[in-house]
Design a protein around this motif. Sequence first.
Motif, PDB file in Angstrom:
ATOM      1  N   GLY A  60       0.693  -1.304  -0.039  1.00  0.00           N
ATOM      2  CA  GLY A  60      -0.244   0.080   0.086  1.00  0.00           C
ATOM      3  C   GLY A  60       0.771   1.314  -0.103  1.00  0.00           C
ATOM      4  N   LYS A  61       2.012   1.108   0.241  1.00  0.00           N
ATOM      5  CA  LYS A  61       2.986   2.522   0.109  1.00  0.00           C
ATOM      6  C   LYS A  61       3.385   2.665  -1.384  1.00  0.00           C
ATOM      7  N   ARG A  62       2.896   3.570  -2.128  1.00  0.00           N
ATOM      8  CA  ARG A  62       3.255   3.675  -3.456  1.00  0.00           C
ATOM      9  C   ARG A  62       4.548   4.612  -3.501  1.00  0.00           C
ATOM     10  N   VAL A  63       5.225   4.316  -4.512  1.00  0.00           N
ATOM     11  CA  VAL A  63       6.473   4.941  -5.030  1.00  0.00           C
ATOM     12  C   VAL A  63       6.149   5.609  -6.289  1.00  0.00           C
ATOM     13  N   LEU A  64       6.079   6.926  -6.396  1.00  0.00           N
ATOM     14  CA  LEU A  64       5.760   7.682  -7.874  1.00  0.00           C
ATOM     15  C   LEU A  64       7.079   7.861  -8.597  1.00  0.00           C
ATOM     16  N   ILE A  65       6.695   7.974  -9.947  1.00  0.00           N
ATOM     17  CA  ILE A  65       7.528   8.116 -10.988  1.00  0.00           C
ATOM     18  C   ILE A  65       7.559   9.316 -11.710  1.00  0.00           C
ATOM     19  N   GLY A  66       6.522   9.949 -11.903  1.00  0.00           N
ATOM     20  CA  GLY A  66       6.220  11.386 -12.780  1.00  0.00           C
ATOM     21  C   GLY A  66       5.028  11.402 -12.864  1.00  0.00           C
ATOM     22  N   GLY A  67       4.804  12.890 -13.602  1.00  0.00           N
ATOM     23  CA  GLY A  67       3.235  13.313 -13.740  1.00  0.00           C
ATOM     24  C   GLY A  67       2.905  12.694 -14.976  1.00  0.00           C
ATOM     25  N   ALA A  68       1.785  11.939 -15.047  1.00  0.00           N
ATOM     26  CA  ALA A  68       1.422  11.377 -16.254  1.00  0.00           C
ATOM     27  C   ALA A  68       0.708  12.066 -17.377  1.00  0.00           C
TER      28      ALA A  68
END
Length: 209
Positions: A122-130
Amino acid sequence: MAQLDDFKGPEADAAALPDSATLPAELAALYLCITPAQLAELRKSKRPEGRAGNGPSVIRPVEGGAAGPKDPVLYNLGTLREFARAHTAPSAFDTAASTGILGWVSAKLPFFAEREPRIKRGKRVLIGGAWDRADPLREARFVDLAKGRIRFASLTCSEAAASLWADVASHSALAEKGLALLRSETQTIEASLAATAQLAATSNSSTAT
């Protein structure tokens, strides 16, 4: 027509999906930086007022006959790219991201995220704005998204800034926008407090005399 599951070998690691690829409505909407509801409206052949629809053409899978009404709607990526090139105005996502503190804390925007949580469930890791069409890595990320290597999540910029990110530079770029908004809001509040104090002092002085 190529389906996403058909891409194997070199194509699976290409920098961009081929024009022959088809995307389901959810990803097609994301590619165009609009919501699925907006895309559904665009694909109508006729609008209520009688004007013809001007959205991308609809592709329905056909297996031995006409597709049923519950079959998923697919879009040809080449058609989506042509539509995007013809509609370069800022998207609703762009507008929401630039409307100050209100947009920062309330508008939901799509962010690319790692498929599996690194830290705990449940702990998300973001990459960038889609939604960022100027991102040079956007096409490559759609390859990863289409192949299920990454996912996307709808978050406010405030939520995204408070999340974990795959790299410091991308996180810092977004976070600095939020910090700048907070500094501006803080300065405005402090200026108002100072003005109130000055008004109170003036009123007290007038009363004393």
